[in-house]
Design an enzyme around this catalytic site. Structure first.
Site, PDB file in Angstrom:
ATOM      1  N   CYS A  70       0.856  -1.187   0.000  1.00  0.00           N
ATOM      2  CA  CYS A  70       0.000   0.000   0.000  1.00  0.00           C
ATOM      3  C   CYS A  70       0.887   1.230   0.000  1.00  0.00           C
ATOM      4  CB  CYS A  70      -0.902  -0.012   1.232  1.00  0.00           C
ATOM      5  SG  CYS A  70      -1.945   1.454   1.412  1.00  0.00           S
ATOM      6  N   CYS A 177      -0.452   3.795  -6.711  1.00  0.00           N
ATOM      7  CA  CYS A 177      -1.341   3.123  -5.764  1.00  0.00           C
ATOM      8  C   CYS A 177      -1.469   1.695  -6.244  1.00  0.00           C
ATOM      9  CB  CYS A 177      -2.707   3.802  -5.712  1.00  0.00           C
ATOM     10  SG  CYS A 177      -3.951   2.896  -4.744  1.00  0.00           S
TER      11      CYS A 177
END
Length: 261
Positions: A70, A177
């Site tokens: 992440c 991302c």
């Protein structure tokens, strides 16, 4: 060997699939946070609190290494995660692939969540690895959430909005991302300009998994006997792989290789 991965949502699937391809014998623990996601709009303090909870749930399964799959958690919470878990559990962060992207000379665009876009962390990476290269930071509100829920209409709308904010002359796009890697083909189709050279896309899944293996003294063995187990934790609760994950090739690979228990 047991490898844990954490994220706010199903953005950990690309890295998990990379583990499965490189080490089909490894046991996997996937820990994410449907109760608290998306993390992108949260404050840094909130992100860290959620990330620590998800990481602690994964650590309870005694993995050999934890991949923070992440970008948002890596940007805001990596020092706290390492302080809590290391040296007993090595923690591998996810860094946007700005260095390899900038090596091509640009212009470069970085698509990321609003929390990552413009952050001191990302700006520092740009200054360190992309000096002299034209870089556009493009926030993508709503895209990570849409990908997590496999909402095709919302994905198309968020991708189109981000593409409209992306300069026409870029040659390289950084997927800042991990969720975005699940819809890389759709992003490429939206940004690629007719008549221009094929757009270069840079994700992080393969690189972060390779680093995790190195950290624990392992090598890729793609032809190792398959059979690694799969444990799924949803905000700390053991569960099956959600149907939304099966909307993506990476999720179907994991389910086929080792049904969640």
């Amino acid at each position: 060997m047991k490898i844990a991965l954490m994220d706010s949502g199903i953005g950990l699937l690309p890295a998990a699939a990379a583990v499965r391809r490189l080490r089909p014998d490894a046991d996997l623990v996937l820990s994410w946070d449907p109760d608290g996601m998306p993390w992108g709009p949260r404050t840094p303090g909130d992100i860290t609190e959620r990330a620590l909870a998800v990481a602690t749930a994964a650590a309870a399964h005694r993995p050999d290494v934890l991949i923070v799959a992440c970008n948002t958690a890596s940007v805001h919470s990596l020092p706290q995660l390492r302080s809590r878990l290391e040296p007993g559990l090595p923690v591998i962060g996810t860094v946007p692939a700005i260095k390899p992207a900038a090596a091509g000379g640009g212009p470069v665009a970085i698509w990321a969540t609003p929390a990552t876009t413009g952050s001191p962390y990302q700006r520092g990476l740009i200054e360190e690895f992309a000096a002299g290269v034209e870089v556009a930071e493009v926030p993508c509100p709503g895209l990570a959430d849409a990908v997590h829920h496999a909402d095709d209409a919302a994905i198309d709308a968020a991708v189109a909005a981000a593409a409209a904010r992306t300069p026409d002359d870029i040659t390289t796009l950084v997927l800042g991302c991990t969720n975005y890697e699940l819809v890389a083909d759709r992003i490429r189709a939206a940004v690629q300009k007719p008549g221009r050279a094929p757009l270069m896309l840079h994700g992080t899944a393969g690189a972060v998994v390779a680093q995790a293996l190195r950290r624990i003294g392992q090598q890729p063995v793609a032809d190792a006997p398959a059979g690694g187990s799969l444990t799924v934790l949803l905000s700390g609760r053991e569960a099956e792989l959600p149907d939304t994950a099966l909307s993506y090739e990476e999720g179907r690979l994991l389910a086929a290789a080792a049904p969640a228990r």
